[in-house]
Enzyme design. Structure first.
Site, short mmCIF file in Angstrom:
data_model
loop_
_atom_site.label_atom_id
_atom_site.label_comp_id
_atom_site.label_asym_id
_atom_site.label_seq_id
_atom_site.Cartn_x
_atom_site.Cartn_y
_atom_site.Cartn_z
N ASN A 1 5.57 40.06 -28.74
CA ASN A 1 5.27 41.14 -27.80
C ASN A 1 5.98 40.80 -26.49
O ASN A 1 5.47 40.06 -25.66
CB ASN A 1 3.76 41.26 -27.60
CG ASN A 1 3.38 42.39 -26.66
OD1 ASN A 1 4.24 43.00 -26.00
ND2 ASN A 1 2.10 42.67 -26.56
N LYS B 1 4.22 37.47 -25.26
CA LYS B 1 3.15 36.92 -26.09
C LYS B 1 3.68 36.76 -27.51
O LYS B 1 4.48 37.58 -27.97
CB LYS B 1 1.93 37.85 -26.11
CG LYS B 1 1.28 38.08 -24.76
CD LYS B 1 0.14 39.07 -24.91
CE LYS B 1 -0.48 39.41 -23.56
NZ LYS B 1 -1.55 40.44 -23.68
N ARG C 1 6.53 44.22 -31.26
CA ARG C 1 5.92 45.37 -30.58
C ARG C 1 6.99 46.04 -29.72
O ARG C 1 7.65 45.39 -28.91
CB ARG C 1 4.78 44.92 -29.67
CG ARG C 1 4.14 46.09 -28.93
CD ARG C 1 3.28 45.63 -27.77
NE ARG C 1 2.72 46.78 -27.05
CZ ARG C 1 2.53 46.81 -25.75
NH1 ARG C 1 2.88 45.78 -25.00
NH2 ARG C 1 2.01 47.87 -25.18
N HIS D 1 -0.64 52.41 -26.58
CA HIS D 1 -1.72 51.61 -27.19
C HIS D 1 -2.01 52.09 -28.61
O HIS D 1 -3.10 51.86 -29.15
CB HIS D 1 -3.02 51.65 -26.38
CG HIS D 1 -2.94 51.04 -25.02
ND1 HIS D 1 -3.71 51.50 -23.97
CD2 HIS D 1 -2.19 50.03 -24.53
CE1 HIS D 1 -3.44 50.78 -22.89
NE2 HIS D 1 -2.52 49.88 -23.21
N LEU E 1 -9.99 49.81 -23.14
CA LEU E 1 -10.17 49.56 -21.71
C LEU E 1 -9.79 48.13 -21.37
O LEU E 1 -10.50 47.18 -21.71
CB LEU E 1 -11.63 49.83 -21.30
CG LEU E 1 -12.21 51.19 -21.73
CD1 LEU E 1 -13.66 51.30 -21.31
CD2 LEU E 1 -11.39 52.33 -21.16
N GLY E 2 -8.66 47.98 -20.71
CA GLY E 2 -8.21 46.69 -20.22
C GLY E 2 -7.56 46.91 -18.87
O GLY E 2 -7.92 47.85 -18.15
N ARG F 1 -2.76 51.11 -12.00
CA ARG F 1 -2.19 52.44 -12.16
C ARG F 1 -3.22 53.50 -11.81
O ARG F 1 -4.40 53.37 -12.09
CB ARG F 1 -1.71 52.66 -13.60
CG ARG F 1 -0.63 51.71 -14.05
CD ARG F 1 -0.26 51.95 -15.50
NE ARG F 1 0.25 50.73 -16.11
CZ ARG F 1 0.17 50.45 -17.40
NH1 ARG F 1 -0.40 51.30 -18.23
NH2 ARG F 1 0.66 49.32 -17.86
N PHE G 1 -11.35 43.15 -13.41
CA PHE G 1 -12.67 43.78 -13.41
C PHE G 1 -13.77 42.80 -13.03
O PHE G 1 -14.76 43.19 -12.39
CB PHE G 1 -12.96 44.41 -14.77
CG PHE G 1 -13.61 45.76 -14.67
CD1 PHE G 1 -12.85 46.92 -14.67
CD2 PHE G 1 -14.98 45.87 -14.53
CE1 PHE G 1 -13.44 48.16 -14.56
CE2 PHE G 1 -15.58 47.11 -14.42
CZ PHE G 1 -14.81 48.26 -14.43
N ARG G 2 -13.61 41.55 -13.40
CA ARG G 2 -14.63 40.56 -13.03
C ARG G 2 -14.68 40.38 -11.52
O ARG G 2 -15.78 40.31 -10.93
CB ARG G 2 -14.34 39.24 -13.71
CG ARG G 2 -14.52 39.27 -15.22
CD ARG G 2 -13.83 38.12 -15.92
NE ARG G 2 -12.38 38.19 -15.77
CZ ARG G 2 -11.52 37.41 -16.39
NH1 ARG G 2 -11.98 36.47 -17.21
NH2 ARG G 2 -10.22 37.52 -16.20
N GLY H 1 -10.22 44.30 -23.17
CA GLY H 1 -10.94 43.28 -22.41
C GLY H 1 -12.17 43.80 -21.69
O GLY H 1 -13.24 43.17 -21.71
N VAL H 2 -12.06 44.96 -21.04
CA VAL H 2 -13.20 45.56 -20.35
C VAL H 2 -14.16 46.19 -21.35
O VAL H 2 -15.38 45.99 -21.28
CB VAL H 2 -12.73 46.59 -19.32
CG1 VAL H 2 -13.91 47.31 -18.66
CG2 VAL H 2 -11.87 45.93 -18.24
N GLY H 3 -13.63 46.94 -22.29
CA GLY H 3 -14.47 47.62 -23.26
C GLY H 3 -15.30 46.67 -24.10
O GLY H 3 -16.45 46.95 -24.43
N GLU I 1 -4.09 43.73 -31.97
CA GLU I 1 -2.82 44.39 -32.16
C GLU I 1 -1.83 43.51 -32.90
O GLU I 1 -1.01 44.00 -33.70
CB GLU I 1 -2.25 44.80 -30.80
CG GLU I 1 -3.06 45.89 -30.11
CD GLU I 1 -2.61 46.15 -28.69
OE1 GLU I 1 -1.81 47.08 -28.50
OE2 GLU I 1 -3.06 45.42 -27.79
#
Length: 397
Positions: free
Chosen positions: A9, A16, A90, A179, A208-209, A240, A282-283, A329-331, A383
């Site tokens: 990726n 990655k 990817r 995605h 959600l990331g 974004r 988010f943290r 990650g968030v979801g 993924e």
């Protein structure tokens, strides 16, 4: 055919990679190259023999990939001797050209490069990753798996923007969605979790990331998605903006003198949660909220408000929803986002069980109440495994 698939990726400033057994999902090795082009480049490589963690300048993607291959040979054995049966790449944008995983040859590489106008930050990096990997592993089949492919099924009413049709056609303007590999994988896993055929289900998947997207999936096929021509449209993201009035762009250009490139930087890198609160993680955002920071609280509220709008719109587009799945990650990890985005929807048959929602787990799980007509799930995305399996299926049937 047994063996491993190398998944690459190659992003705009990072790469990655994973070495995975597609049949068993066993992860043999994985790593990350980040801060490409900066003096403090970073490489992490995890393998059964241990961890390699190095900071060193990484000039470009080509240099980074070659360093990884050298490290792989140093701590284990060269990839050419590691039983690699295919390499899955990817690729962010397939445009109107690619709608399925594709075996890579020189013509395909040229087509992917030609699509760089639609994804200038990503497709050029994807091409470099492909070129280097083909040089290092010339005797192994290489497969491109496109982020946009799953959304190739969008009906014209969902994929068409209401602008001059000749202008749109000449410039390949339509809703492509992104995605897609994650949405396809997660919707398939959600159906399996419920013991259902995907053809029987109306699904909403919320990826959600730092990047975020929503999709409406009917009978296993996507009928709408939040990202559009680019990954900028839709939900509020880490940096974004997501949806905005297009007139804002004209206003900024005419009244502030901002150039197109400056506006592009604003909307892609200095907006979203970061633009509203100063942080995009988010943290960190939640820490500010807990400390009473009003800007952070507003950012969170805007994020959830936009998410609820898309959930509501997709319930209508689907004519009702059987399952809503959180991933990314968030979801996968944020209790509050899952709770607040579905709060007060009991009349629609959607209820989250607080105890199930607050239980921490890395496994696929149901978080909806027993009385909820709609199943609410958390399904970790993978993924890389999806890409590995797509590559294996294309090459070996």
């Amino acid at each position: 055919m047994s063996g491993t698939v190398l998944v690459i990726n190659s992003g705009s400033s990072s790469i990655k990679f994973q070495l995975v057994h597609p049949d068993t999902a066993e992860l043999v090795a994985h790593g990350l190259i980040e801060r490409i082009g900066e003096p403090d480049g970073h490489i992490v490589y995890n393998h059964s023999t241990g961890l390699v963690d190095r900071n060193l300048p990484i000039a470009d993607h080509r240099d980074g990939l070659k360093l990884v291959l050298d490290i792989v040979a140093e701590v284990g054995r060269p990839l050419r001797e590691a039983g690699v049966i295919a390499v899955g790449h990817r690729v962010v944008h397939g445009g109107n050209v690619f709608s399925a995983p594709t075996l890579i040859d020189d013509a395909v590489v040229a087509e992917i490069a030609d699509l760089s106008a639609l994804a200038p930050l990503h497709n050029p990096a994807n091409v470099i990753g492909i070129e280097v990997a083909r040089e290092e592993l010339p005797d192994v089949p290489h497969v491109a798996v496109f982020d946009t492919a799953f959304f190739h099924t969008l009906p014209a009413a969902a994929s068409t923007y209401a602008i001059d049709r000749d202008v749109a056609t000449a410039n390949q303007i339509r809703r492509y969605g992104f995605h897609g590999t994650s949405h396809e994988y997660v919707s398939g896993r959600a159906a399996a979790f419920l013991g259902k055929d995907p053809a029987e289900l109306n699904q909403i998947v919320l990826h959600l990331g730092n990047g975020a997207s929503a999709s409406a999936i009917k009978g296993g096929k996507a009928i709408d998605t939040s990202m559009g021509l680019t990954p900028l449209e839709g939900l509020v993201m880490g940096t974004r903006s997501g949806d905005i009035d297009p007139g804002i762009i004209l206003h900024l250009n005419r009244n502030s003198g901002m150039t197109v490139d400056q506006i592009d930087d604003l909307l892609n890198r200095r907006s979203g949660l970061k633009g509203l609160s100063g942080v995009n993680d988010f943290r960190a955002l939640l820490e500010l909220v807990d400390a009473g920071d009003q800007d952070a609280k507003l950012a969170y509220d805007v994020y959830v408000h936009r998410l609820r709008k898309y959930i509501g719109a997709y319930i209508v587009a689907l004519g009702g929803v059987d399952v809503i799945t959180f991933t990314g990650g968030v979801g996968e990890n944020n209790i509050g986002v899952r709770r607040d985005s579905l709060a007060g929807l009991g009349r629609l048959g959607i209820e989250v069980d607080d105890a199930l929602n607050t239980t921490k787990s890395r496994d696929e799980r149901r978080i909806s109440a027993a009385s909820s007509a709609t199943a609410v799930l958390v399904v970790p995305t993978n993924e890389e495994l999806a890409i590995a399996r797509a590559a294996q299926a294309l090459v070996f049937g």
